[in-house]
Design an enzyme around this catalytic site. Structure first.
Site, PDB file in Angstrom:
ATOM      1  N   GLU A 121       0.819  -1.214   0.000  1.00  0.00           N
ATOM      2  CA  GLU A 121       0.000   0.000   0.000  1.00  0.00           C
ATOM      3  C   GLU A 121       0.855   1.267   0.000  1.00  0.00           C
ATOM      4  O   GLU A 121       0.373   2.356   0.323  1.00  0.00           O
ATOM      5  CB  GLU A 121      -0.940   0.021   1.213  1.00  0.00           C
ATOM      6  CG  GLU A 121      -1.946  -1.118   1.265  1.00  0.00           C
ATOM      7  CD  GLU A 121      -3.029  -1.016   0.200  1.00  0.00           C
ATOM      8  OE1 GLU A 121      -3.012  -0.048  -0.576  1.00  0.00           O
ATOM      9  OE2 GLU A 121      -3.863  -1.930   0.139  1.00  0.00           O
ATOM     10  N   HIS A 144      -4.055   2.275   8.770  1.00  0.00           N
ATOM     11  CA  HIS A 144      -5.073   1.441   8.117  1.00  0.00           C
ATOM     12  C   HIS A 144      -5.183   0.127   8.875  1.00  0.00           C
ATOM     13  O   HIS A 144      -4.179  -0.533   9.160  1.00  0.00           O
ATOM     14  CB  HIS A 144      -4.716   1.152   6.665  1.00  0.00           C
ATOM     15  CG  HIS A 144      -5.544   0.059   6.068  1.00  0.00           C
ATOM     16  ND1 HIS A 144      -6.916   0.168   5.950  1.00  0.00           N
ATOM     17  CD2 HIS A 144      -5.223  -1.174   5.612  1.00  0.00           C
ATOM     18  CE1 HIS A 144      -7.397  -0.958   5.423  1.00  0.00           C
ATOM     19  NE2 HIS A 144      -6.398  -1.792   5.220  1.00  0.00           N
ATOM     20  N   HIS A 146      -8.372  -3.136  10.322  1.00  0.00           N
ATOM     21  CA  HIS A 146      -9.619  -3.832  10.008  1.00  0.00           C
ATOM     22  C   HIS A 146     -10.553  -3.861  11.225  1.00  0.00           C
ATOM     23  O   HIS A 146     -10.705  -4.900  11.874  1.00  0.00           O
ATOM     24  CB  HIS A 146      -9.315  -5.253   9.529  1.00  0.00           C
ATOM     25  CG  HIS A 146      -8.599  -5.320   8.217  1.00  0.00           C
ATOM     26  ND1 HIS A 146      -8.162  -6.511   7.672  1.00  0.00           N
ATOM     27  CD2 HIS A 146      -8.238  -4.337   7.346  1.00  0.00           C
ATOM     28  CE1 HIS A 146      -7.572  -6.261   6.510  1.00  0.00           C
ATOM     29  NE2 HIS A 146      -7.597  -4.952   6.292  1.00  0.00           N
ATOM     30  N   HIS A 216     -13.608  -3.875   3.289  1.00  0.00           N
ATOM     31  CA  HIS A 216     -12.168  -4.066   3.450  1.00  0.00           C
ATOM     32  C   HIS A 216     -11.695  -3.671   4.841  1.00  0.00           C
ATOM     33  O   HIS A 216     -11.241  -4.499   5.616  1.00  0.00           O
ATOM     34  CB  HIS A 216     -11.421  -3.271   2.371  1.00  0.00           C
ATOM     35  CG  HIS A 216      -9.932  -3.423   2.418  1.00  0.00           C
ATOM     36  ND1 HIS A 216      -9.125  -3.140   1.341  1.00  0.00           N
ATOM     37  CD2 HIS A 216      -9.082  -3.810   3.399  1.00  0.00           C
ATOM     38  CE1 HIS A 216      -7.856  -3.357   1.654  1.00  0.00           C
ATOM     39  NE2 HIS A 216      -7.805  -3.754   2.910  1.00  0.00           N
TER      40      HIS A 216
END
Length: 267
Positions: A121, A144, A146, A216
């Site tokens: 990423e 980032h 989850h 996502h």
């Protein structure tokens, strides 16, 4: 590898990374190699010193946005387990310098394991840091991860109505409105590690505190990783409480629109 000494300020930020990575793992928000963290550390380093001390170091070709030239970025590694950031920071993450042509980078710290490379990423993180440098220069960190309940919400029909999704999450308790005042962006699906994902995420940060990537995960940007974690933590708490009410079989009363407006004085 260059012998650049880390500034004290950078060491402080790296300790925050380790702490937040532990939180993410404990929450079950970082399964296996899920998630990534980065920081724009350019302001803490002397660019001329980096150029001088990295002469002869390995150079890795990479096509960055041109305005990223000269950036110094901390970032986690590809395949990195975030839980390893707690006590193996130098093995599973690095600090890299983007050259003056923005066509590659040199690792100036970390990456101390065989076949190390930055997260796939990287383009998204570099693009977000570039966006921040122009529009929100105070925001140096990108996280980032989850978050379970937020991901569930990205599969719900409310995801197609961003204003209503935010109203229902905000209404669960005053802290959600106060500490995530701009709310959550319902970011449309884009393939991981692509420029398309970078673009939709930058669009999200034009208006919101959190970018909820459809089906996502979620991403936040803030002055440091702890503040980015706070955006994600509080937003997910609102989503979790909402889903708890649904699971218990009732529609929550929630704060009224008038009460939510009243809270804006604290944001």
């Amino acid at each position: 590898m260059s012998d650049i000494k880390l500034p004290v300020e950078v060491e402080i930020e790296l300790k925050k990374v380790s702490k937040v990575a532990g939180y993410l793992w404990q929450r079950e928000w970082a399964e296996r190699n899920a998630g990534n963290i980065s920081m724009n550390l350019s302001s803490f380093f002397d660019k001329n010193e980096i150029i001088e001390k990295t002469k002869g170091d390995e150079f890795v070709a990479f096509d960055f946005p041109k305005d990223c030239a000269g950036f110094v970025i901390y970032i986690t590694g590809t395949g990195c387990y975030l839980r390893d950031l707690v006590d193996m920071l130098e093995e599973v993450s690095c600090i890299l310098y983007i050259n003056e042509e923005a066509n590659g980078y040199t690792i100036i710290w970390g990456g101390n394991r065989p076949n190390f490379g930055p997260t796939c990423e990287l383009i998204s993180h570099a693009s977000i840091h570039l966006f921040n440098s122009k529009h929100h220069p105070e925001n140096l960190a990108v996280v980032h991860t989850h978050p379970l309940e937020l991901i569930c919400m990205s599969h719900h029909e409310l995801f197609d109505n961003e204003e209503e999704l935010n109203r229902q999450i905000w209404m669960m308790c005053p802290e959600v409105k106060v500490f995530v005042p701009k709310g959550i962006h319902c970011t449309p699906y884009a393939l991981s590690s692509t420029a398309s994902l970078a673009k939709v995420t930058m669009d999200a940060f034009k208006t919101r505190n959190v970018s909820l990537w459809e089906k996502h995960g979620a991403t936040a940007t803030a002055p440091d990783v702890e503040k980015a974690w706070d955006f994600l933590d509080v937003a997910n708490k609102g989503a979790k409480m909402l889903m708890m009410c649904w699971a218990a079989g009732f529609k929550p009363a929630g704060l009224s629109n008038e009460q939510l407006t009243e809270l804006e004085q604290f944001t």
